[in-house]
Structures are given as C-alpha cells and as structure tokens.
Design a protein around this motif. Structure first.
Motif, PDB file in Angstrom:
ATOM      1  N   GLU A  96     -11.988  12.065 -10.898  1.00  0.00           N
ATOM      2  CA  GLU A  96     -13.310  12.707 -10.920  1.00  0.00           C
ATOM      3  C   GLU A  96     -14.302  11.673 -10.424  1.00  0.00           C
ATOM      4  N   ALA A  97     -15.533  12.056 -10.270  1.00  0.00           N
ATOM      5  CA  ALA A  97     -16.548  11.119  -9.784  1.00  0.00           C
ATOM      6  C   ALA A  97     -16.551   9.853 -10.651  1.00  0.00           C
ATOM      7  N   GLY A  98     -16.381   8.714 -10.013  1.00  0.00           N
ATOM      8  CA  GLY A  98     -16.452   7.437 -10.713  1.00  0.00           C
ATOM      9  C   GLY A  98     -15.185   7.014 -11.430  1.00  0.00           C
ATOM     10  N   ARG A  99     -14.115   7.809 -11.333  1.00  0.00           N
ATOM     11  CA  ARG A  99     -12.897   7.484 -12.089  1.00  0.00           C
ATOM     12  C   ARG A  99     -11.655   7.758 -11.242  1.00  0.00           C
ATOM     13  N   ALA A 100     -10.715   6.802 -11.278  1.00  0.00           N
ATOM     14  CA  ALA A 100      -9.452   6.933 -10.557  1.00  0.00           C
ATOM     15  C   ALA A 100      -8.309   6.531 -11.483  1.00  0.00           C
ATOM     16  N   GLU A 101      -7.113   6.953 -11.109  1.00  0.00           N
ATOM     17  CA  GLU A 101      -5.926   6.605 -11.890  1.00  0.00           C
ATOM     18  C   GLU A 101      -4.955   5.819 -11.019  1.00  0.00           C
ATOM     19  N   LEU A 102      -4.499   4.697 -11.545  1.00  0.00           N
ATOM     20  CA  LEU A 102      -3.489   3.889 -10.888  1.00  0.00           C
ATOM     21  C   LEU A 102      -2.126   4.487 -11.252  1.00  0.00           C
ATOM     22  N   VAL A 103      -1.292   4.775 -10.239  1.00  0.00           N
ATOM     23  CA  VAL A 103      -0.001   5.434 -10.462  1.00  0.00           C
ATOM     24  C   VAL A 103       1.089   4.774  -9.619  1.00  0.00           C
ATOM     25  N   SER A 104       2.327   5.113  -9.952  1.00  0.00           N
ATOM     26  CA  SER A 104       3.495   4.764  -9.122  1.00  0.00           C
ATOM     27  C   SER A 104       3.649   3.276  -8.853  1.00  0.00           C
ATOM     28  N   MET A 105       3.286   2.444  -9.797  1.00  0.00           N
ATOM     29  CA  MET A 105       3.409   0.994  -9.609  1.00  0.00           C
ATOM     30  C   MET A 105       4.859   0.577  -9.797  1.00  0.00           C
ATOM     31  N   TRP A 106       5.379  -0.165  -8.818  1.00  0.00           N
ATOM     32  CA  TRP A 106       6.742  -0.685  -8.922  1.00  0.00           C
ATOM     33  C   TRP A 106       6.890  -1.886  -8.007  1.00  0.00           C
ATOM     34  N   VAL A 107       7.606  -2.885  -8.492  1.00  0.00           N
ATOM     35  CA  VAL A 107       7.932  -4.058  -7.690  1.00  0.00           C
ATOM     36  C   VAL A 107       9.452  -4.198  -7.663  1.00  0.00           C
ATOM     37  N   HIS A 108      10.001  -4.347  -6.460  1.00  0.00           N
ATOM     38  CA  HIS A 108      11.438  -4.546  -6.274  1.00  0.00           C
ATOM     39  C   HIS A 108      11.874  -5.772  -7.080  1.00  0.00           C
ATOM     40  N   PRO A 109      13.067  -5.755  -7.663  1.00  0.00           N
ATOM     41  CA  PRO A 109      13.519  -6.922  -8.440  1.00  0.00           C
ATOM     42  C   PRO A 109      13.410  -8.241  -7.680  1.00  0.00           C
ATOM     43  N   ASP A 110      13.630  -8.236  -6.372  1.00  0.00           N
ATOM     44  CA  ASP A 110      13.529  -9.480  -5.593  1.00  0.00           C
ATOM     45  C   ASP A 110      12.091  -9.981  -5.464  1.00  0.00           C
ATOM     46  N   GLY A 111      11.115  -9.127  -5.746  1.00  0.00           N
ATOM     47  CA  GLY A 111       9.719  -9.519  -5.627  1.00  0.00           C
ATOM     48  C   GLY A 111       9.056  -9.853  -6.948  1.00  0.00           C
ATOM     49  N   ARG A 112       9.742  -9.624  -8.045  1.00  0.00           N
ATOM     50  CA  ARG A 112       9.144  -9.856  -9.363  1.00  0.00           C
ATOM     51  C   ARG A 112       8.938 -11.336  -9.626  1.00  0.00           C
ATOM     52  N   GLY A 113       7.789 -11.627 -10.241  1.00  0.00           N
ATOM     53  CA  GLY A 113       7.467 -13.010 -10.554  1.00  0.00           C
ATOM     54  C   GLY A 113       6.962 -13.809  -9.361  1.00  0.00           C
ATOM     55  N   ARG A 114       6.667 -13.122  -8.250  1.00  0.00           N
ATOM     56  CA  ARG A 114       6.235 -13.800  -7.026  1.00  0.00           C
ATOM     57  C   ARG A 114       4.852 -13.360  -6.567  1.00  0.00           C
ATOM     58  N   GLY A 115       4.122 -12.661  -7.420  1.00  0.00           N
ATOM     59  CA  GLY A 115       2.761 -12.272  -7.066  1.00  0.00           C
ATOM     60  C   GLY A 115       2.636 -10.929  -6.374  1.00  0.00           C
ATOM     61  N   VAL A 116       3.746 -10.221  -6.172  1.00  0.00           N
ATOM     62  CA  VAL A 116       3.699  -8.925  -5.493  1.00  0.00           C
ATOM     63  C   VAL A 116       2.860  -7.932  -6.298  1.00  0.00           C
ATOM     64  N   GLY A 117       3.095  -7.870  -7.600  1.00  0.00           N
ATOM     65  CA  GLY A 117       2.340  -6.950  -8.445  1.00  0.00           C
ATOM     66  C   GLY A 117       0.849  -7.215  -8.394  1.00  0.00           C
ATOM     67  N   ASP A 118       0.465  -8.480  -8.421  1.00  0.00           N
ATOM     68  CA  ASP A 118      -0.955  -8.824  -8.339  1.00  0.00           C
ATOM     69  C   ASP A 118      -1.564  -8.356  -7.023  1.00  0.00           C
ATOM     70  N   LEU A 119      -0.848  -8.559  -5.916  1.00  0.00           N
ATOM     71  CA  LEU A 119      -1.354  -8.109  -4.614  1.00  0.00           C
ATOM     72  C   LEU A 119      -1.551  -6.599  -4.593  1.00  0.00           C
ATOM     73  N   LEU A 120      -0.589  -5.871  -5.146  1.00  0.00           N
ATOM     74  CA  LEU A 120      -0.685  -4.412  -5.166  1.00  0.00           C
ATOM     75  C   LEU A 120      -1.845  -3.932  -6.036  1.00  0.00           C
ATOM     76  N   VAL A 121      -1.980  -4.507  -7.225  1.00  0.00           N
ATOM     77  CA  VAL A 121      -3.080  -4.097  -8.115  1.00  0.00           C
ATOM     78  C   VAL A 121      -4.422  -4.407  -7.460  1.00  0.00           C
ATOM     79  N   ARG A 122      -4.544  -5.575  -6.840  1.00  0.00           N
ATOM     80  CA  ARG A 122      -5.805  -5.912  -6.169  1.00  0.00           C
ATOM     81  C   ARG A 122      -6.121  -4.913  -5.050  1.00  0.00           C
ATOM     82  N   ALA A 123      -5.117  -4.481  -4.307  1.00  0.00           N
ATOM     83  CA  ALA A 123      -5.347  -3.501  -3.233  1.00  0.00           C
ATOM     84  C   ALA A 123      -5.859  -2.184  -3.810  1.00  0.00           C
ATOM     85  N   ALA A 124      -5.255  -1.737  -4.900  1.00  0.00           N
ATOM     86  CA  ALA A 124      -5.686  -0.477  -5.524  1.00  0.00           C
ATOM     87  C   ALA A 124      -7.102  -0.612  -6.085  1.00  0.00           C
TER      88      ALA A 124
END
Length: 162
Positions: free
Chosen positions: A75-103
């Motif tokens: 709705e106006a002024g509000r969004a939902e973050l969905v479908s977040m997933w990081v491949h096991p090979d990318g975990r602990g390497r900052g991939v999640g942070d990059l994705l969250v920052r993009a969203a």
C-alpha cells in the motif's frame, strides 16, 4: 566470488527466476509459504505474471546465481520483502546483505519507508541478517503455511523521514 553484483529481473528472465526459485524451495522448504511441488507445475505465463507483479532481484557472479530477493508494494508507503534466499555456496559471504540492500534501495526510491517481512522461527541466521539492516520483530506471529504448526514472525523497519 570476485565480481558479485545484484540486478533486477524482468519478465524476460522468467526461466532464470523459475530455476532459482525452485532451487530455493528445494534447499529450504521450511522457510517459504509455498512448496516446490506446487511451483514446479507453474506455466511460463504464471512465472512471467509473478515477475510483472513484483520487483525481484538476483545476486550473480558471472553466469552463476547466488541468491534471490523480492520486494512487493503493499500500500502507499509500505512494501513487503519476500522470496529471500541465498545459495549454500554464497552463505556467509555477504550475498544476503547485498540483496537486502538492493530491496531497501528499491523501497526508498519508490517512497515505501516501511518494509515488512516474515521469517520462520529458528531461522536465526536470517533474523540476524535482517536485524543488521534495522528490522525488528513486531510481535505478530502466524503459521508458515495454513494448517501447519511451524510458525513465522513478522519483522519491520521504517526509514526515518527526511
């Protein structure tokens, strides 16, 4: 991973989206409100429709995709973050942070100062990731899927005005 970048998906990227989404559902079925069995039967049109309705991003290094995140205006002024997933090979390497920052950048650019999400209980790694970006538990709890005992809790963050 030397040239990791995040990019938005378009409806033309439906096959990549399908591949990554199904990998996420297979890898972490407990984290999603849907199932691999349900979504593997989706048609091309259904995948394209999903991408047309949401803002989906992938983290890639060359041709290899390491993660996925979506953000949907509610709705106006509000969004939902969905479908977040990081491949096991990318975990602990900052991939999640990059994705969250993009969203969150998308939310800010589209005047959605409040971003909400749901995370499965006992997914401590995800909760820590979201907390690093200012999300806090709201107190709302619900079943991950209707009729299931597993629960998920809501988290939210509001970008300060100005």
């Amino acid at each position: 991973m030397t040239t990791l970048s995040v990019r938005p998906l378009t409806v033309e990227d439906w096959a990549l989206y399908r591949t990554v989404r199904l990998a996420a559902l297979a890898d972490a079925p407990e984290a999603f409100g849907s199932t691999w069995e349900l979504e593997q039967a989706f048609t091309e049109d259904r995948w394209r429709e999903r991408l047309a309705r949401r803002n989906q991003f992938v983290a890639q290094d060359g041709d290899r995709t390491y993660g996925l995140i979506g953000i949907v205006p509610v709705e106006a002024g509000r969004a939902e973050l969905v479908s977040m997933w990081v491949h096991p090979d990318g975990r602990g390497r900052g991939v999640g942070d990059l994705l969250v920052r993009a969203a969150l950048r998308w939310a800010k650019d589209h005047d959605c100062p409040r971003v909400e999400l749901r995370v499965a209980e006992e997914n401590d790694r995800a909760e820590r990731l979201y907390a690093r970006h200012g999300f806090q538990r709201t107190g709302r709890v619900q079943a991950v899927r209707p009729g299931e005992l597993r629960r998920e809790f809501a988290m939210a963050r509001t970008e300060p005005a100005g």
